[in-house]
Design an enzyme around this catalytic site. Structure first.
Site, short mmCIF file in Angstrom:
data_model
loop_
_atom_site.label_atom_id
_atom_site.label_comp_id
_atom_site.label_asym_id
_atom_site.label_seq_id
_atom_site.Cartn_x
_atom_site.Cartn_y
_atom_site.Cartn_z
N TYR A 1 -7.78 2.71 27.57
CA TYR A 1 -8.42 3.95 28.02
C TYR A 1 -9.25 3.71 29.28
O TYR A 1 -9.11 4.41 30.28
CB TYR A 1 -9.31 4.51 26.91
N SER B 1 -14.74 7.93 33.47
CA SER B 1 -15.49 7.44 32.31
C SER B 1 -16.27 6.19 32.66
O SER B 1 -15.83 5.36 33.47
CB SER B 1 -14.54 7.13 31.16
N LYS C 1 -8.52 5.10 33.20
CA LYS C 1 -9.44 5.90 33.99
C LYS C 1 -9.68 5.26 35.36
O LYS C 1 -9.77 5.96 36.38
CB LYS C 1 -10.76 6.08 33.24
#
Length: 320
Positions: free
Chosen positions: A141, A117, A145
């Site tokens: 998040y 991402s 990643k």
């Protein structure tokens, strides 16, 4: 022999599976259906309902279907919510990836394309993000990643793992009317749901230092994204050189205001969006270069903004 697609029942994953099928490459889907939908998986595609946290499920799938490579999309993808659920996010995205890599090593599977991402960059201080731009993730998040990328790199140094990671921002549109974006957090679904409910869509801030005052972002069509995953897998399997990471960026971006105008034109529903205050931490512009991916993965923006909106709208209406 097949490629395993983790999270293959999701919005993006199911498009990746269809892109593989279009090239005549067999796939197997593993998905726990926590956010994916069984109906998004095409008939005839082997489906295993299970979590990537369960190594036994993964190893069984590798053995049963003769897996020769993995496209890893499964994970917890809600950056904003991850701030309230950090442990859950790390479990799904970090522990899950480590469990997958362990199963791959145990069964001699050495090729993996990782769905990363652009959240790894946080709020960059450059006009155009490249793969070399400093990484400063601002949510569990984004951090998870980046850790996933580290896991792949470390495993590759220790074993014969071949890998690449694809970083991208906002994925929109639909490659087939059967699959739509059901996320309760993404811009297109929020706008469409508002219009279908007779409400006025809302945007956050119109006083940014951009041409129309609204935020500028990378928006890419899900079918273009899926195609890049397939090309990356093919290069890995052929032993062709790949970079450890690629940005799948537009190089230009579009503003939220431009999206609102396109939505009004495509849907035929005239509206002026309600303007809410800025959200904390939202930068005026985040756009990535896709030059490396264009060079190696045949990456390009095959769909216009109108294409993105129209295909997404048609798929959303078909689901109503």
């Amino acid at each position: 022999m097949s490629w395993l697609v983790t999270g293959g029942a999701g919005y993006i994953g199911s498009h990746v599976v269809r892109a593989f099928a279009a090239k005549g490459i067999d796939t197997v889907v593993v998905d726990d259906l926590s956010s994916g939908r069984r109906g998004f998986v095409s008939d005839g595609i082997p489906f295993v309902q299970g979590s990537i946290l369960d190594g036994r499920v993964l190893e069984s799938a590798f053995e049963r279907y003769g897996i020769r490579g993995v496209v890893h999309l499964a994970g917890y993808k809600y950056a904003g919510v991850s701030v309230q659920r950090p442990l859950h996010t790390y479990q799904q995205n970090v522990t899950g990836t480590a469990t997958l890599l362990a199963a791959m090593e145990a069964k001699g599977v050495s090729n993996i394309v990782f769905s990363s991402s652009a959240a790894v960059y946080g709020t960059p201080d450059v006009d155009l993000v490249t793969e070399a731009t400093a990484k400063h993730p601002e949510s569990p998040y984004g951090e998870s990643k980046l850790i996933g990328e580290w896991l792949l790199a470390d495993q590759a140094r220790a074993t014969e793992l071949s890998h690449t990671s694809l970083r991208y921002f906002n994925v929109v549109g639909s490659g087939t009317p059967e699959v739509f974006d059901p996320s309760p957090h993404n811009l297109f679904p929020l706008v469409f749901d508002a219009l279908l409910d007779g409400r006025t869509p809302r945007i956050n801030g119109d006083d940014y230092a951009t041409p129309d005052g609204t935020c500028v972002r990378d928006y890419i069509h899900v079918a273009d994204l899926a195609e890049a995953h397939v090309v990356a897998a093919q290069r890995l399997e052929a032993g062709e050189p790949v970079e450890p990471v690629y940005n799948l960026g537009s190089g230009e971006g579009v503003s939220v205001g431009e999206i609102m105008k396109a939505v009004a034109e495509v849907t035929g529903i005239a509206f002026d969006p309600e303007v809410a205050p800025r959200r904390a931490g939202d930068p005026a512009r985040i756009v990535a270069s896709g030059e490396l991916a264009a060079r190696d993965l045949d990456w390009r923006m095959r769909h216009s903004l109108t294409d993105m909106v129209r295909s997404a709208w048609e798929a959303r209406r078909a689901a109503s």
